[in-house]
Design a protein around this motif. Structure first.
Motif, mmCIF file in Angstrom:
data_model
loop_
_atom_site.group_PDB
_atom_site.id
_atom_site.type_symbol
_atom_site.label_atom_id
_atom_site.label_comp_id
_atom_site.label_asym_id
_atom_site.label_seq_id
_atom_site.Cartn_x
_atom_site.Cartn_y
_atom_site.Cartn_z
ATOM 1 N N ARG A 186 2.235 2.157 -3.882
ATOM 2 C CA ARG A 186 1.287 2.120 -4.638
ATOM 3 C C ARG A 186 0.511 3.728 -4.262
ATOM 4 O O ARG A 186 0.481 4.348 -5.170
ATOM 5 C CB ARG A 186 -0.327 1.333 -4.170
ATOM 6 C CG ARG A 186 -1.423 1.351 -5.307
ATOM 7 C CD ARG A 186 -2.675 0.696 -5.230
ATOM 8 N NE ARG A 186 -3.553 1.866 -3.959
ATOM 9 C CZ ARG A 186 -4.228 0.375 -4.069
ATOM 10 N NH1 ARG A 186 -4.342 -0.402 -4.477
ATOM 11 N NH2 ARG A 186 -4.664 1.183 -2.470
ATOM 12 N N SER A 187 0.896 4.284 -2.759
ATOM 13 C CA SER A 187 0.703 5.874 -3.347
ATOM 14 C C SER A 187 1.966 6.275 -3.018
ATOM 15 O O SER A 187 1.642 7.449 -3.176
ATOM 16 C CB SER A 187 0.816 5.857 -1.259
ATOM 17 O OG SER A 187 0.169 5.059 -0.138
ATOM 18 N N ARG A 246 1.050 -1.182 -0.083
ATOM 19 C CA ARG A 246 -0.505 0.130 0.053
ATOM 20 C C ARG A 246 0.893 1.399 0.137
ATOM 21 O O ARG A 246 0.969 2.121 -0.724
ATOM 22 C CB ARG A 246 -1.045 0.346 1.075
ATOM 23 C CG ARG A 246 -2.097 -1.121 0.979
ATOM 24 C CD ARG A 246 -3.252 -0.602 2.237
ATOM 25 N NE ARG A 246 -3.706 -2.149 1.587
ATOM 26 C CZ ARG A 246 -4.952 -2.393 2.626
ATOM 27 N NH1 ARG A 246 -5.125 -1.902 3.794
ATOM 28 N NH2 ARG A 246 -5.756 -2.751 2.043
#
Length: 91
Positions: free
Chosen positions: A88-89, A85
C-alpha cells in the motif's frame, strides 16, 4: 425436516405440475419424486437451490483452507499485514 412427508409419484407430478410448483415455491421444501415405488428425483424451488449451491461453495472454500492448514501452507497474520502495508505504501 422429514422428506417422507414430501413424497409423490411421478404420475402425481404429471397431473398436477403447476400446483406442485406453486406448493414448492411457497413452502420452500423439496419434493421427492418416485417412479415404480423408488425415489428417483428431488424437486426444489430455485431460491432454495441457489442457497444450497452457495452453502456448498462456502463449505468447499473452508475445506480447501483446512487442507492448507494441515499441509502447513500458512503464514503468520503479522507477516501478511506487513506485506500488505508495504504494498500500500508503494502504490
Amino acid at each position: 425436516m422429514q422428506y417422507s412427508t414430501q413424497v409423490k409419484p411421478i404420475s402425481y407430478l404429471k397431473a398436477n405440475a403447476a400446483e406442485v410448483l406453486t406448493q414448492i415455491a411457497e413452502a420452500r421444501e423439496p419434493l421427492v419424486i418416485t417412479q415404480n415405488g423408488e425415489a428417483k428425483a428431488v424437486l426444489q424451488d430455485v431460491a432454495s437451490y441457489e442457497e444450497t449451491q452457495q452453502t456448498l461453495a462456502l463449505l468447499k472454500v473452508l475445506a480447501l483452507g483446512q487442507q492448507d492448514v494441515e499441509a502447513g501452507r500458512v503464514k503468520p497474520v503479522a507477516d501478511v499485514v506487513k506485506r500488505l502495508r508495504a504494498k500500500r505504501s508503494e502504490g
